[in-house]
Every structure is written in C-alpha cells, then in structure tokens.
Write an enzyme that holds these catalytic residues in place. Structure first.
Site, PDB file in Angstrom:
ATOM      1  N   HIS A  48      12.977  61.029  84.161  1.00  0.00           N
ATOM      2  CA  HIS A  48      12.183  59.505  83.991  1.00  0.00           C
ATOM      3  C   HIS A  48      11.706  60.480  82.410  1.00  0.00           C
ATOM      4  O   HIS A  48      12.323  59.988  81.102  1.00  0.00           O
ATOM      5  CB  HIS A  48      11.401  58.679  84.546  1.00  0.00           C
ATOM      6  N   HIS A  72       3.992  61.775  80.062  1.00  0.00           N
ATOM      7  CA  HIS A  72       3.569  60.867  79.664  1.00  0.00           C
ATOM      8  C   HIS A  72       2.851  60.312  81.433  1.00  0.00           C
ATOM      9  O   HIS A  72       2.071  59.553  81.274  1.00  0.00           O
ATOM     10  CB  HIS A  72       3.895  59.148  79.406  1.00  0.00           C
ATOM     11  N   GLU A  76      -1.678  59.920  85.512  1.00  0.00           N
ATOM     12  CA  GLU A  76      -1.795  58.484  86.374  1.00  0.00           C
ATOM     13  C   GLU A  76      -1.052  58.831  88.280  1.00  0.00           C
ATOM     14  O   GLU A  76      -1.426  58.287  88.262  1.00  0.00           O
ATOM     15  CB  GLU A  76      -1.045  57.464  85.511  1.00  0.00           C
ATOM     16  N   ASP A  77       0.367  59.861  87.847  1.00  0.00           N
ATOM     17  CA  ASP A  77       1.140  59.724  88.948  1.00  0.00           C
ATOM     18  C   ASP A  77       0.391  61.259  89.648  1.00  0.00           C
ATOM     19  O   ASP A  77       1.376  61.517  91.130  1.00  0.00           O
ATOM     20  CB  ASP A  77       2.384  59.262  88.527  1.00  0.00           C
ATOM     21  N   ASP A 139       9.017  54.729  76.745  1.00  0.00           N
ATOM     22  CA  ASP A 139       8.785  54.555  77.817  1.00  0.00           C
ATOM     23  C   ASP A 139       9.673  53.457  78.686  1.00  0.00           C
ATOM     24  O   ASP A 139      10.381  53.080  79.491  1.00  0.00           O
ATOM     25  CB  ASP A 139       6.977  55.320  78.689  1.00  0.00           C
TER      26      ASP A 139
END
Length: 257
Positions: A48, A72, A76-77, A139
C-alpha cells in the site's frame, strides 16, 4: 505488483541518486515496521505505501514526500513514535508523516460537520506543508482503487466520505484528474448498477463522438498554427459521475446528456 526497484528506476529520471536511495531506505524501514501485517486483499501491507509513493511519483513529487508516503502508516499502525522517525529520517519527513496520521484519525458524524471541520484541519495542515494533503490524497486514491475487497457497508461509507470530502479538496487544489477518479470510483461503489448502466451507454456512443472530438481538436490546432498562435487544444467527454449528476439535476436520460 509494483516493486521498489521499478519505482527507483522511475524516480531516477528526475531525482538524484542520493534522494532515490533515501526513498529506498524509507521503503525498507516501512517493510520491516509492517512485517506480518496484511491488507484485506491478502497482500503484504507494504504494497500500500509503495502504491501511494507511485501515485506521487506520477506527480513528480520530491523525495521527502515519497519518503513520507512510504512511512505514512507507521506511526498509527506499528507503534513507532514520531521521534524515532525523526531520528532516522529527519524532522521534515517526521512532520509530514505525523500530519498525515492526524488527518487519517479524523472522524465525522454528519456531512456539514465533516466539511467544516475537515476543511479547517486541511487548511491548517496546508499552512504548515501542503505536501501533507498531497500524501493524504494519494493514500485515499489507492484505497479507493482497492475498495472491492471491503464489505458493502464499509465500501459505501468510504466512498461517501470520498465524494463529500476528498473530491472537493482535490478540486480546490486544481487536481482535476484525481477529482475525476475519486468521483467515478465513489459513484461505482455507492451505485454500482447505475454506474454500470451509464458506462455501457457511454461505451456504445463513444466511438463516433470520440472521432468528432478528435477532428475538432485537429481543426482548431491547424487554425491556431496558421495564425501563428501557440496553444494546446484538448477535448474530453464528461465522466460517469458528472453525467449522473447532470441526469439527476436536469431530470434527463443519458442520451440527452
């Protein structure tokens, strides 16, 4: 499936070797950070951010934007802190990644709230660095291109958000091609039957009309050349979502549009 080597080859046409190598390093960092994570399609998650970077490469974006694209989702992940990214890749890239992460975390209950609050946050992000918005749009574009793997309800929610928020933002930034793709992909996800019917109607009519448009372009270009006027002539057909909106607004059939 695109590879980092293929992307690096593309980037080498407009970036220096040192900059291309920095993008490579960001990719391998993201690959390690997302190790074991999968997308809904079953692909490794790193595909991705790599696809997002490819979209930005189409725009000939700078190496820091491409590095931010690779990274990016890391904050967050994966639990990696902004400070860690800053130590690895510098303050600018870390700020870009942090900005994209904050935009990703926005949730809205109503269309009015979404537009008002979203545009405020987008404007604030743009004031600091417009590249945050561009990475976020890339994105969202890749997510829209791979929407079919999601459940119907989630697919429609993301499509609705894209039509109401991200397409208008792309339009405000003059990113016509991305706005058109947002709208057609969103329309297809929201109303698959209507989209398919309009597509078939346009496909039936396209051949002759495309020839007419091409002849008009050639004729106008020839006239400009005769008069010594420098210019570029282009023609286009309305995209599917544009046709649908006009059909609804004017209460007319597709053949009348």
């Amino acid at each position: 499936m695109p590879s980092i080597d293929a992307l690096a080859d593309r980037l080498s046409t407009y970036l220096g070797n040192d900059q291309v190598n920095l993008v490579r390093r960001a990719y391998f960092y993201a690959e390690q950070a997302h190790d074991g994570q999968r997308r809904r399609s079953g692909e490794a998650y790193v595909t991705h951010p790599l696809a997002v970077a490819n979209i930005l490469a189409d725009m000939h974006m700078d190496h820091q934007s491409l590095m931010a694209a690779m990274l990016h989702d890391v904050i967050e992940d994966t639990g990696i802190a902004k400070e860690a990214l800053q130590a690895q890749f510098g303050e600018t890239v870390a700020e870009l990644v942090d900005g994209v992460s904050k935009l990703t975390q926005m949730n809205f209950e109503t269309k009015a709230e979404a537009q008002a609050e979203n545009f405020q946050k987008m404007a604030m992000a743009m004031a600091r660095d417009i590249r945050v918005i561009l990475v976020k749009l890339a994105d969202r574009l890749h997510n829209m291109r791979t929407l079919e793997v999601l459940s119907g309800e989630k697919r429609r929610r993301i499509a609705k958000e894209t039509l109401e928020i991200y397409a208008p933002i792309a339009n405000r930034l003059g990113m016509h091609a991305i706005r058109i793709e947002f709208e057609d992909l969103g329309f297809k996800a929201m109303h698959p039957m209507r989209s398919a019917r309009i597509y078939q109607a346009v496909k039936r009519a396209r051949g002759n009309r495309k020839e007419i448009v091409n002849k008009i372009e050639e004729s106008l270009g020839h006239c400009l050349a005769i008069d010594g006027i420098q210019g570029e002539v282009s023609g286009r057909q309305k995209h599917l979502y544009g046709i649908y909106k006009k059909m609804r607004g004017k209460r007319r059939g597709v053949n009348e549009i």
